[in-house]
Scaffold this motif. Structure first.
Motif, PDB file in Angstrom:
ATOM      1  N   GLU A  95       0.848  -1.184   0.000  1.00 46.23           N
ATOM      2  CA  GLU A  95       0.000   0.000   0.000  1.00 46.23           C
ATOM      3  C   GLU A  95       0.884   1.234   0.000  1.00 46.23           C
ATOM      4  O   GLU A  95       1.721   1.393   0.888  1.00 46.23           O
ATOM      5  CB  GLU A  95      -0.894  -0.010   1.241  1.00 46.23           C
ATOM      6  CG  GLU A  95      -2.251   0.610   0.972  1.00 46.23           C
ATOM      7  CD  GLU A  95      -3.225   0.321   2.106  1.00 46.23           C
ATOM      8  OE1 GLU A  95      -3.157   1.048   3.105  1.00 46.23           O
ATOM      9  OE2 GLU A  95      -4.006  -0.636   1.985  1.00 46.23           O
ATOM     10  N   GLU A  96       0.703   2.069  -1.031  1.00 43.06           N
ATOM     11  CA  GLU A  96       1.535   3.278  -1.170  1.00 43.06           C
ATOM     12  C   GLU A  96       3.016   2.937  -0.999  1.00 43.06           C
ATOM     13  O   GLU A  96       3.764   3.604  -0.280  1.00 43.06           O
ATOM     14  CB  GLU A  96       1.110   4.343  -0.151  1.00 43.06           C
ATOM     15  CG  GLU A  96      -0.290   4.872  -0.412  1.00 43.06           C
ATOM     16  CD  GLU A  96      -0.828   5.741   0.711  1.00 43.06           C
ATOM     17  OE1 GLU A  96      -0.039   6.058   1.630  1.00 43.06           O
ATOM     18  OE2 GLU A  96      -2.014   6.082   0.668  1.00 43.06           O
ATOM     19  N   GLY A  97       3.397   1.838  -1.658  1.00 44.82           N
ATOM     20  CA  GLY A  97       4.821   1.479  -1.671  1.00 44.82           C
ATOM     21  C   GLY A  97       5.305   0.740  -0.443  1.00 44.82           C
ATOM     22  O   GLY A  97       6.446   0.296  -0.405  1.00 44.82           O
ATOM     23  N   GLY A  98       4.454   0.576   0.572  1.00 43.26           N
ATOM     24  CA  GLY A  98       4.910  -0.090   1.798  1.00 43.26           C
ATOM     25  C   GLY A  98       4.222  -1.427   2.002  1.00 43.26           C
ATOM     26  O   GLY A  98       3.111  -1.648   1.527  1.00 43.26           O
ATOM     27  N   LEU A  99       4.899  -2.316   2.731  1.00 44.54           N
ATOM     28  CA  LEU A  99       4.362  -3.640   3.011  1.00 44.54           C
ATOM     29  C   LEU A  99       3.282  -3.548   4.089  1.00 44.54           C
ATOM     30  O   LEU A  99       3.471  -2.896   5.117  1.00 44.54           O
ATOM     31  CB  LEU A  99       5.499  -4.552   3.493  1.00 44.54           C
ATOM     32  CG  LEU A  99       5.222  -6.053   3.553  1.00 44.54           C
ATOM     33  CD1 LEU A  99       5.085  -6.638   2.155  1.00 44.54           C
ATOM     34  CD2 LEU A  99       6.349  -6.768   4.299  1.00 44.54           C
ATOM     35  N   VAL A 100       2.124  -4.197   3.860  1.00 46.47           N
ATOM     36  CA  VAL A 100       1.066  -4.240   4.877  1.00 46.47           C
ATOM     37  C   VAL A 100       0.673  -5.700   5.118  1.00 46.47           C
ATOM     38  O   VAL A 100       0.795  -6.544   4.241  1.00 46.47           O
ATOM     39  CB  VAL A 100      -0.190  -3.423   4.472  1.00 46.47           C
ATOM     40  CG1 VAL A 100       0.105  -1.946   4.445  1.00 46.47           C
ATOM     41  CG2 VAL A 100      -0.752  -3.883   3.127  1.00 46.47           C
ATOM     42  N   ALA A 101       0.210  -5.973   6.337  1.00 50.49           N
ATOM     43  CA  ALA A 101      -0.272  -7.314   6.691  1.00 50.49           C
ATOM     44  C   ALA A 101      -1.389  -7.154   7.700  1.00 50.49           C
ATOM     45  O   ALA A 101      -1.268  -6.391   8.652  1.00 50.49           O
ATOM     46  CB  ALA A 101       0.858  -8.144   7.285  1.00 50.49           C
ATOM     47  N   GLY A 102      -2.475  -7.855   7.488  1.00 48.33           N
ATOM     48  CA  GLY A 102      -3.606  -7.746   8.412  1.00 48.33           C
ATOM     49  C   GLY A 102      -4.754  -8.581   7.912  1.00 48.33           C
ATOM     50  O   GLY A 102      -4.553  -9.542   7.185  1.00 48.33           O
ATOM     51  N   PHE A 103      -5.970  -8.212   8.271  1.00 47.73           N
ATOM     52  CA  PHE A 103      -7.143  -8.937   7.785  1.00 47.73           C
ATOM     53  C   PHE A 103      -7.915  -8.053   6.823  1.00 47.73           C
ATOM     54  O   PHE A 103      -7.734  -6.835   6.790  1.00 47.73           O
ATOM     55  CB  PHE A 103      -8.013  -9.381   8.962  1.00 47.73           C
ATOM     56  CG  PHE A 103      -7.318 -10.405   9.812  1.00 47.73           C
ATOM     57  CD1 PHE A 103      -7.120 -11.694   9.349  1.00 47.73           C
ATOM     58  CD2 PHE A 103      -6.827 -10.072  11.064  1.00 47.73           C
ATOM     59  CE1 PHE A 103      -6.456 -12.634  10.118  1.00 47.73           C
ATOM     60  CE2 PHE A 103      -6.153 -11.010  11.841  1.00 47.73           C
ATOM     61  CZ  PHE A 103      -5.974 -12.294  11.363  1.00 47.73           C
ATOM     62  N   TYR A 104      -8.776  -8.684   6.030  1.00 46.11           N
ATOM     63  CA  TYR A 104      -9.532  -7.931   5.035  1.00 46.11           C
ATOM     64  C   TYR A 104     -10.645  -7.123   5.695  1.00 46.11           C
ATOM     65  O   TYR A 104     -11.279  -7.580   6.644  1.00 46.11           O
ATOM     66  CB  TYR A 104     -10.149  -8.874   4.002  1.00 46.11           C
ATOM     67  CG  TYR A 104      -9.141  -9.554   3.117  1.00 46.11           C
ATOM     68  CD1 TYR A 104      -8.240  -8.813   2.345  1.00 46.11           C
ATOM     69  CD2 TYR A 104      -9.079 -10.944   3.034  1.00 46.11           C
ATOM     70  CE1 TYR A 104      -7.316  -9.442   1.523  1.00 46.11           C
ATOM     71  CE2 TYR A 104      -8.157 -11.581   2.211  1.00 46.11           C
ATOM     72  CZ  TYR A 104      -7.272 -10.822   1.465  1.00 46.11           C
ATOM     73  OH  TYR A 104      -6.355 -11.432   0.665  1.00 46.11           O
ATOM     74  N   ALA A 105     -10.861  -5.923   5.165  1.00 45.24           N
ATOM     75  CA  ALA A 105     -12.011  -5.129   5.591  1.00 45.24           C
ATOM     76  C   ALA A 105     -13.282  -5.884   5.199  1.00 45.24           C
ATOM     77  O   ALA A 105     -13.276  -6.689   4.264  1.00 45.24           O
ATOM     78  CB  ALA A 105     -11.981  -3.761   4.922  1.00 45.24           C
ATOM     79  N   GLU A 106     -14.361  -5.612   5.900  1.00 46.30           N
ATOM     80  CA  GLU A 106     -15.615  -6.310   5.643  1.00 46.30           C
ATOM     81  C   GLU A 106     -16.046  -6.156   4.191  1.00 46.30           C
ATOM     82  O   GLU A 106     -16.011  -5.062   3.629  1.00 46.30           O
ATOM     83  CB  GLU A 106     -16.703  -5.737   6.570  1.00 46.30           C
ATOM     84  CG  GLU A 106     -17.843  -6.679   6.804  1.00 46.30           C
ATOM     85  CD  GLU A 106     -18.805  -6.163   7.869  1.00 46.30           C
ATOM     86  OE1 GLU A 106     -19.784  -6.843   8.126  1.00 46.30           O
ATOM     87  OE2 GLU A 106     -18.568  -5.073   8.426  1.00 46.30           O
ATOM     88  N   ARG A 107     -16.408  -7.278   3.584  1.00 44.17           N
ATOM     89  CA  ARG A 107     -16.884  -7.338   2.192  1.00 44.17           C
ATOM     90  C   ARG A 107     -15.914  -6.714   1.196  1.00 44.17           C
ATOM     91  O   ARG A 107     -16.314  -6.065   0.232  1.00 44.17           O
ATOM     92  CB  ARG A 107     -18.253  -6.651   2.053  1.00 44.17           C
ATOM     93  CG  ARG A 107     -19.384  -7.350   2.790  1.00 44.17           C
ATOM     94  CD  ARG A 107     -20.734  -6.811   2.323  1.00 44.17           C
ATOM     95  NE  ARG A 107     -21.810  -7.345   3.139  1.00 44.17           N
ATOM     96  CZ  ARG A 107     -22.230  -6.782   4.266  1.00 44.17           C
ATOM     97  NH1 ARG A 107     -21.667  -5.676   4.708  1.00 44.17           N
ATOM     98  NH2 ARG A 107     -23.204  -7.322   4.959  1.00 44.17           N
ATOM     99  N   SER A 108     -14.606  -6.861   1.433  1.00 44.95           N
ATOM    100  CA  SER A 108     -13.651  -6.335   0.460  1.00 44.95           C
ATOM    101  C   SER A 108     -12.341  -7.107   0.566  1.00 44.95           C
ATOM    102  O   SER A 108     -12.179  -7.929   1.457  1.00 44.95           O
ATOM    103  CB  SER A 108     -13.383  -4.844   0.717  1.00 44.95           C
ATOM    104  OG  SER A 108     -12.330  -4.685   1.647  1.00 44.95           O
ATOM    105  N   HIS A 109     -11.443  -6.812  -0.348  1.00 46.14           N
ATOM    106  CA  HIS A 109     -10.106  -7.408  -0.268  1.00 46.14           C
ATOM    107  C   HIS A 109      -9.059  -6.338   0.032  1.00 46.14           C
ATOM    108  O   HIS A 109      -7.881  -6.505  -0.265  1.00 46.14           O
ATOM    109  CB  HIS A 109      -9.785  -8.179  -1.552  1.00 46.14           C
ATOM    110  CG  HIS A 109     -10.211  -9.621  -1.452  1.00 46.14           C
ATOM    111  ND1 HIS A 109      -9.495 -10.659  -1.951  1.00 46.14           N
ATOM    112  CD2 HIS A 109     -11.277 -10.193  -0.838  1.00 46.14           C
ATOM    113  CE1 HIS A 109     -10.091 -11.800  -1.683  1.00 46.14           C
ATOM    114  NE2 HIS A 109     -11.190 -11.532  -1.009  1.00 46.14           N
ATOM    115  N   LYS A 110      -9.508  -5.277   0.666  1.00 44.37           N
ATOM    116  CA  LYS A 110      -8.581  -4.258   1.138  1.00 44.37           C
ATOM    117  C   LYS A 110      -8.020  -4.716   2.485  1.00 44.37           C
ATOM    118  O   LYS A 110      -8.770  -5.038   3.409  1.00 44.37           O
ATOM    119  CB  LYS A 110      -9.307  -2.916   1.302  1.00 44.37           C
ATOM    120  CG  LYS A 110      -8.433  -1.815   1.922  1.00 44.37           C
ATOM    121  CD  LYS A 110      -9.228  -0.525   2.070  1.00 44.37           C
ATOM    122  CE  LYS A 110      -8.584   0.449   3.043  1.00 44.37           C
ATOM    123  NZ  LYS A 110      -7.189   0.780   2.773  1.00 44.37           N
TER     124      LYS A 110
END
Length: 457
Positions: free
Chosen positions: A142-157
């Motif tokens: 995201e914006e060039g940086g590594l992210v790790a977490g869970f998906y927002a509700e009803r999305s793959h963000k």
């Protein structure tokens, strides 16, 4: 006669919430027309704004709540509103247990036509946090940086996070560590839309009773930059780690695992125990994620099976043999059947690991294998079923009726398909005696049940 839709988009309405949907939204009705509103609770009186209108239902959002539920609490997780992992943190734990019992009763009545079945209060946890022994965390950019977490509700963000309040702390440690190590060596997160990047998921498995830890790095291709250094850094930082594994998934898919798995360091499996039974867990083994409540669930299954040591038991949908091995401690003989060959291979290894010999496992569809066993002269006194969410195939239910076991114990993760299947058995000489809900997944809408069914006469 067609009824007109009684609401329009942007309407502001005063409503009283009656129930919750399967994904935790509050349900209010205007002239019988349902409106679904996230984070509302039954019994609350609120002003809402209609956001979307369909032919048979509408969606809304809360503007103001004038009367709150006595069970409303402040969610302790800082990203509860963004993350799609938990649906019920705003409902007190006692309120959650009561809702799950009511939900089971309502579904049995509505779908199964059963109003006289005794549904016990839900068996909950003393400490309903930090219970999950397995994390499957997507990685991305995201914006060039590594992210790790869970998906927002009803999305793959991906909602970037460091801590999850329903994961065991050891899993959080692994995810944060791998995130830091990946940044250190310039490993790119996976971009789902462009199908680019390296690291798709990190899967961690923790043996709660053994303290053993497995780390699975799911990558898009075989290449993993600085693989040796990454493995060494994980080993240096995690004394509990027993297994570091790479799974390769080159497909354009949202399925987590690919077909190829290789051990980068350590063992192929870790071990954990449920009660007195020891289980070997590989990267892709099915193993219940809440070991504390799994023991509660299996003990209740054992109790409902009513074994004296002389019974022959069939365990349909036996998976890696978890329930079969529990039953084998009290039965004369247990036969387990499962359609997934790898699961049966694990089941046989687990029986061997525990020195349990009064059990046989077969690969195949239960509704095909069970009649074959019957033709061989095998007569089941008790049949245990633990099907996936879609419930039992009708062919399997037919087979159960033909085999005439004295009792059936039905372990279910979906009250709706449970009610449908009980209705089938009730119409063919069986009577549902009691249902025990078990809270395997606190702060979510999921509820497991164990039901005992007797053959009449």
């Amino acid at each position: 006669m067609k009824t007109s839709v009684p609401v329009q988009k942007n309407d502001k309405l005063e409503v009283i919430f009656e129930d919750l949907t399967h994904d935790g939204a509050g349900v209010a009705k205007i002239n019988g027309f349902p409106i679904f509103v996230p984070r509302a609770l039954p019994g609350e009186e609120s002003t809402i704004k209609i956001t979307k209108v369909k032919k048979n239902y509408a969606f809304g959002r809360l503007i103001e709540t004038t009367k709150e539920s006595e069970h409303r609490v402040e969610p302790p997780c800082p990203i509860f509103k963004e993350c799609g992992g938990c649906q019920l943190q705003h409902l007190s734990y006692d309120g959650q247990l009561k809702h799950k019992q009511k939900h089971v009763m309502d579904v049995l009545s509505r779908i199964g036509g059963m109003n006289d079945v005794h549904v016990h209060p839900t068996l909950g946890m003393e400490e309903p946090w930090r219970y999950r022994n397995k994390a499957q965390v997507p990685f991305g950019e995201e914006e060039g940086g590594l992210v790790a977490g869970f998906y927002a509700e009803r999305s793959h963000k991906i909602i970037d996070m460091d801590r999850c309040m329903i994961q065991q702390e050891e899993n959080d440690e692994v995810v944060m560590l791998v995130k830091d190590i990946a940044k250190k060596y310039g490993v790119r997160g996976y971009d789902e839309e462009k199908h680019k990047g390296t690291l798709r998921h990190v899967v961690t498995r923790y043996g709660k009773n053994t303290g053993e830890l497995m780390v699975v790095l799911v990558t898009k291709g075989k290449e993993l930059p600085n693989k040796k250094n990454i493995v060494q850094d994980i080993r240096d930082s995690l004394p509990k780690v027993k297994s570091i594994v790479q799974n390769i998934n080159p497909k354009r898919t949202n399925v987590i695992f690919g077909d190829k798995t290789e051990v980068l360091w350590g063992e192929e499996v870790i071990y954990d125990t449920i009660g007195d039974i020891k289980f070997a867990i590989s990267a892709r083994s099915f193993y219940q994620v809440n070991p504390t409540q799994t023991e509660v669930l299996y003990n209740k299954t054992l109790e409902f099976a009513g074994l004296s040591g002389n019974e022959t038991v069939i365990d349909a949908y036996c998976g890696i043999g978890t329930i079969s091995l529990f039953l084998a401690q009290r039965a004369k003989h247990v036969y387990g059947v499962e359609i997934v060959p790898e699961a049966i291979s694990d089941a046989k290894k687990n029986a061997q690991l525990n020195g349990i010999e009064n059990v046989d496992f077969a690969v195949g569809e239960a509704e095909k294998v069970m009649p074959w066993w019957y033709a061989q002269g095998i007569r089941a006194d008790v049949i245990v079923v633990d099907p996936p969410r879609k419930g039992c195939d009708e062919e399997l239910l037919e087979t159960i009726v033909k085999m005439k076991p004295a009792r059936v114990v039905y372990v279910s993760c979906n009250p709706a398909t449970l009610a449908r299947d009980l209705k089938y058995l009730e119409g063919r000489g069986y009577k549902t005696k009691e249902v025990q809900p078990v809270d395997m997944f606190p702060h979510t809408m999921h509820v497991e049940t164990v039901t005992v069914i007797y053959r009449e006469g």
